[in-house]
Motif scaffolding. Structure first.
Motif, PDB file in Angstrom:
ATOM      1  N   ARG A  66       0.815  -1.225   0.000  1.00  0.00           N
ATOM      2  CA  ARG A  66       0.000   0.000   0.000  1.00  0.00           C
ATOM      3  C   ARG A  66       0.844   1.269   0.000  1.00  0.00           C
ATOM      4  O   ARG A  66       0.426   2.294  -0.485  1.00  0.00           O
ATOM      5  CB  ARG A  66      -0.920   0.022   1.226  1.00  0.00           C
ATOM      6  N   PHE A  67       2.022   1.225   0.622  1.00  0.00           N
ATOM      7  CA  PHE A  67       2.980   2.336   0.608  1.00  0.00           C
ATOM      8  C   PHE A  67       4.287   1.813   1.192  1.00  0.00           C
ATOM      9  O   PHE A  67       4.400   0.603   1.432  1.00  0.00           O
ATOM     10  CB  PHE A  67       2.445   3.562   1.367  1.00  0.00           C
ATOM     11  N   ALA A  68       5.272   2.700   1.373  1.00  0.00           N
ATOM     12  CA  ALA A  68       6.573   2.250   1.882  1.00  0.00           C
ATOM     13  C   ALA A  68       7.045   3.184   2.988  1.00  0.00           C
ATOM     14  O   ALA A  68       6.719   4.380   2.989  1.00  0.00           O
ATOM     15  CB  ALA A  68       7.590   2.237   0.748  1.00  0.00           C
ATOM     16  N   THR A  69       7.789   2.626   3.949  1.00  0.00           N
ATOM     17  CA  THR A  69       8.251   3.417   5.098  1.00  0.00           C
ATOM     18  C   THR A  69       9.694   3.069   5.440  1.00  0.00           C
ATOM     19  O   THR A  69      10.054   1.893   5.470  1.00  0.00           O
ATOM     20  CB  THR A  69       7.371   3.117   6.346  1.00  0.00           C
ATOM     21  N   SER A  75      14.331   4.921  17.661  1.00  0.00           N
ATOM     22  CA  SER A  75      13.465   6.046  18.029  1.00  0.00           C
ATOM     23  C   SER A  75      11.999   5.623  18.030  1.00  0.00           C
ATOM     24  O   SER A  75      11.139   6.308  18.555  1.00  0.00           O
ATOM     25  CB  SER A  75      13.636   7.202  17.037  1.00  0.00           C
ATOM     26  N   ARG A  76      11.738   4.447  17.423  1.00  0.00           N
ATOM     27  CA  ARG A  76      10.378   3.886  17.319  1.00  0.00           C
ATOM     28  C   ARG A  76       9.411   4.836  16.615  1.00  0.00           C
ATOM     29  O   ARG A  76       8.232   4.945  16.958  1.00  0.00           O
ATOM     30  CB  ARG A  76       9.853   3.475  18.709  1.00  0.00           C
ATOM     31  N   ILE A  77       9.945   5.548  15.636  1.00  0.00           N
ATOM     32  CA  ILE A  77       9.131   6.365  14.731  1.00  0.00           C
ATOM     33  C   ILE A  77       9.684   6.196  13.321  1.00  0.00           C
ATOM     34  O   ILE A  77      10.845   5.796  13.149  1.00  0.00           O
ATOM     35  CB  ILE A  77       9.138   7.880  15.093  1.00  0.00           C
ATOM     36  N   PRO A  78       8.855   6.503  12.307  1.00  0.00           N
ATOM     37  CA  PRO A  78       9.383   6.446  10.943  1.00  0.00           C
ATOM     38  C   PRO A  78      10.347   7.597  10.675  1.00  0.00           C
ATOM     39  O   PRO A  78      10.326   8.604  11.397  1.00  0.00           O
ATOM     40  CB  PRO A  78       8.130   6.602  10.073  1.00  0.00           C
ATOM     41  N   VAL A  79      11.175   7.443   9.633  1.00  0.00           N
ATOM     42  CA  VAL A  79      11.924   8.581   9.091  1.00  0.00           C
ATOM     43  C   VAL A  79      11.033   9.228   8.027  1.00  0.00           C
ATOM     44  O   VAL A  79      10.831  10.426   8.021  1.00  0.00           O
ATOM     45  CB  VAL A  79      13.260   8.140   8.465  1.00  0.00           C
ATOM     46  N   TYR A  80      10.488   8.381   7.153  1.00  0.00           N
ATOM     47  CA  TYR A  80       9.523   8.890   6.182  1.00  0.00           C
ATOM     48  C   TYR A  80       8.637   7.765   5.661  1.00  0.00           C
ATOM     49  O   TYR A  80       8.992   6.582   5.751  1.00  0.00           O
ATOM     50  CB  TYR A  80      10.205   9.582   4.990  1.00  0.00           C
ATOM     51  N   SER A  81       7.476   8.157   5.114  1.00  0.00           N
ATOM     52  CA  SER A  81       6.629   7.242   4.344  1.00  0.00           C
ATOM     53  C   SER A  81       6.529   7.797   2.928  1.00  0.00           C
ATOM     54  O   SER A  81       6.446   9.013   2.738  1.00  0.00           O
ATOM     55  CB  SER A  81       5.231   7.127   4.954  1.00  0.00           C
ATOM     56  N   ALA A  82       6.545   6.898   1.938  1.00  0.00           N
ATOM     57  CA  ALA A  82       6.459   7.294   0.533  1.00  0.00           C
ATOM     58  C   ALA A  82       5.212   6.658  -0.068  1.00  0.00           C
ATOM     59  O   ALA A  82       4.910   5.493   0.207  1.00  0.00           O
ATOM     60  CB  ALA A  82       7.699   6.825  -0.228  1.00  0.00           C
ATOM     61  N   PRO A 205       1.124   8.999 -11.451  1.00  0.00           N
ATOM     62  CA  PRO A 205       0.496   9.653 -10.302  1.00  0.00           C
ATOM     63  C   PRO A 205       1.414  10.751  -9.754  1.00  0.00           C
ATOM     64  O   PRO A 205       2.494  10.976 -10.282  1.00  0.00           O
ATOM     65  CB  PRO A 205       0.377   8.507  -9.303  1.00  0.00           C
ATOM     66  N   ALA A 206       0.992  11.421  -8.686  1.00  0.00           N
ATOM     67  CA  ALA A 206       1.897  12.292  -7.935  1.00  0.00           C
ATOM     68  C   ALA A 206       2.670  11.406  -6.956  1.00  0.00           C
ATOM     69  O   ALA A 206       2.088  10.501  -6.351  1.00  0.00           O
ATOM     70  CB  ALA A 206       1.105  13.341  -7.181  1.00  0.00           C
ATOM     71  N   TYR A 207       3.971  11.669  -6.837  1.00  0.00           N
ATOM     72  CA  TYR A 207       4.802  10.948  -5.866  1.00  0.00           C
ATOM     73  C   TYR A 207       4.978  11.835  -4.657  1.00  0.00           C
ATOM     74  O   TYR A 207       5.332  13.012  -4.790  1.00  0.00           O
ATOM     75  CB  TYR A 207       6.155  10.596  -6.475  1.00  0.00           C
ATOM     76  N   ILE A 208       4.716  11.287  -3.477  1.00  0.00           N
ATOM     77  CA  ILE A 208       4.750  12.081  -2.246  1.00  0.00           C
ATOM     78  C   ILE A 208       5.620  11.384  -1.204  1.00  0.00           C
ATOM     79  O   ILE A 208       5.588  10.151  -1.088  1.00  0.00           O
ATOM     80  CB  ILE A 208       3.322  12.269  -1.678  1.00  0.00           C
ATOM     81  N   VAL A 209       6.395  12.172  -0.487  1.00  0.00           N
ATOM     82  CA  VAL A 209       7.156  11.647   0.651  1.00  0.00           C
ATOM     83  C   VAL A 209       6.867  12.553   1.840  1.00  0.00           C
ATOM     84  O   VAL A 209       6.905  13.774   1.703  1.00  0.00           O
ATOM     85  CB  VAL A 209       8.676  11.646   0.373  1.00  0.00           C
ATOM     86  N   THR A 210       6.554  11.952   2.980  1.00  0.00           N
ATOM     87  CA  THR A 210       6.332  12.718   4.205  1.00  0.00           C
ATOM     88  C   THR A 210       7.225  12.154   5.296  1.00  0.00           C
ATOM     89  O   THR A 210       7.240  10.931   5.509  1.00  0.00           O
ATOM     90  CB  THR A 210       4.860  12.637   4.656  1.00  0.00           C
ATOM     91  N   GLY A 211       7.982  13.037   5.968  1.00  0.00           N
ATOM     92  CA  GLY A 211       8.927  12.548   6.972  1.00  0.00           C
ATOM     93  C   GLY A 211       8.911  13.369   8.240  1.00  0.00           C
ATOM     94  O   GLY A 211       8.225  14.400   8.338  1.00  0.00           O
ATOM     95  N   VAL A 212       9.672  12.895   9.224  1.00  0.00           N
ATOM     96  CA  VAL A 212       9.835  13.629  10.486  1.00  0.00           C
ATOM     97  C   VAL A 212      11.316  13.646  10.858  1.00  0.00           C
ATOM     98  O   VAL A 212      12.083  12.788  10.427  1.00  0.00           O
ATOM     99  CB  VAL A 212       9.016  12.993  11.649  1.00  0.00           C
ATOM    100  N   VAL A 213      11.686  14.638  11.665  1.00  0.00           N
ATOM    101  CA  VAL A 213      13.064  14.750  12.156  1.00  0.00           C
ATOM    102  C   VAL A 213      13.044  14.489  13.656  1.00  0.00           C
ATOM    103  O   VAL A 213      12.303  15.152  14.380  1.00  0.00           O
ATOM    104  CB  VAL A 213      13.629  16.162  11.888  1.00  0.00           C
TER     105      VAL A 213
END
Ligand SMILES: *[C@@H]1O[C@H](CO)[C@@H](O)[C@H](O)[C@H]1NC(C)=O
Ligand SMILES: *[C@@H]1O[C@H](CO)[C@@H](O)[C@H](O)[C@H]1NC(C)=O
Ligand SMILES: *[C@@H]1O[C@H](CO)[C@@H](O)[C@H](O)[C@H]1NC(C)=O
Ligand SMILES: *[C@@H]1O[C@H](CO)[C@@H](O)[C@H](O)[C@H]1NC(C)=O
Length: 300
Positions: A66-69, A75-82, A205-213
């Motif tokens: 469905r997506f990639a992470t 840190s038990r959090i993602p760096v990013y999801s694509a 499609p549009a390619y989207i990446v969302t991340g956290v620091v």
């Protein structure tokens, strides 16, 4: 004998057909820039941070990716999801939070899909060290910490993809106020931007990446009787960027927002900035302390 060998080989092959993968490129290139092309050789993932704590997850739910992470197991959090976007719909949210069994049971072939935590054996999940669990977010640190999505449900094409976003490997701590602001000031306008500026096609499609620091504040968690002070990291920033085609070329845009800290939750410190993807990459270089590319990294 030959048949047996073949069966064994097939068995071994399916062992590697898991969600936690060696390389995004081999298992789920379709979520990354240029990954939709038949020969995905030129697929460009965001920078894959190096180190054993980082795991590449092809997020699988109901037997489909469905997506990639990229997930940080310390840190038990993602760096990013694509993820990709070509259309979205409204549907009710999933009631059940999911986890990624293979982060803690790497050889468990039964669990190549993400799994609903509440349906799993609680004494088994209580030993999970390499990811966040539902209860980690329900402590009373600061009262108002909520589960912030990286890939938001509002961008999902269908109910199954929407449900797949409710996995804790796609989530980082965010104050409720910042969560609302991020939705209003970034997720919603970016979606309108994509809908108006991109020529969206099934094949492009549009390619989207969302991340956290990650930052220096943490939610304390418990595993068994043990308290872990550096449990789930509270990120300092959320960022996101997209790229897509229009009729004459390419459209890209990026956003970054500093998050308010857990401790000074009273004052909203939400501040959104909009910029080019190149400018975002410069900022991320300073924040991650290493060069970071969102759509250009072909070395994976
Ligand atoms: C749950 O897991 C524990 C520890 O792995 C095991 O001893 C127990 O039998 C399991 N319970 C069920 C109902 O599967
Ligand atoms: C486009 O959206 C449809 C559902 O509306 C989905 O089946 C398809 O996989 C999507 N394509 C891409 C490339 O994301
Ligand atoms: C396509 O996007 C580029 C970059 O944003 C822009 O300069 C150009 O005018 C757009 N083309 C159309 C037809 O909108
Ligand atoms: C980057 O370096 C700064 C200063 O040494 C440090 O405070 C920060 O935690 C680092 N960031 C990351 C993501 O490693």
């Amino acid at each position: 004998m030959k048949l047996l060998t073949l069966l064994l080989l097939l068995g071994v092959t399916s062992l590697t057909e898991s969600e936690v993968v060696q390389s995004f490129k081999s298992k789920c290139p379709q979520f990354f820039f240029l990954g939709h092309l038949p020969s995905a050789k030129r697929v460009a993932t965001p920078t894959v941070l190096r180190g054993r704590k980082y795991k590449q997850i092809c997020q699988r739910w109901k037997n489909q990716y469905r997506f990639a992470t990229l997930y940080d197991t310390k840190s038990r959090i993602p760096v990013y999801s694509a993820y990709t976007y070509n259309s979205s719909n409204q549907f009710p949210r999933d009631k059940y939070w999911k986890v990624e069994p293979q982060l803690d049971l790497p050889w468990n072939r039964e669990n190549s899909n993400m799994a609903s935590e509440s349906e799993m054996n609680a004494s088994l999940t209580s030993t999970f060290e390499h990811q966040a669990l539902v209860k980690d977010y329900s402590g009373d640190c600061c009262g108002k910490i909520t589960r912030g999505h990286l890939f938001p449900k509002s961008y999902a094409a269908d109910k199954d993809q929407g449900d797949s976003t409710f996995t804790l490997t796609n989530i980082a701590p965010q104050t409720q106020e910042c969560n609302n602001q991020w939705a209003e000031q970034v997720e919603e306008p970016m979606l309108s931007y994509i809908k108006t500026k991109c020529t969206l096609r099934e094949s492009f499609p549009a390619y989207i990446v969302t991340g956290v620091v990650p930052g220096n504040t943490w939610l304390e968690i418990k595993r068994g009787n043990r308290a872990i002070k550096q449990g789930v990291n509270i990120p300092t920033h959320y960022w996101t960027a997209f790229t897509c085609a229009n009729s004459t070329g390419k459209v890209s845009h990026a956003y970054i927002a500093q998050q308010s800290h857990c401790k000074d939750n009273r004052q909203t410190k939400f501040k959104k900035l909009e910029m080019t993807v190149a400018k975002l990459e410069e900022k991320l270089k300073d924040l991650y302390n290493q060069s970071f590319s969102v759509f250009r990294n072909t070395k994976i």
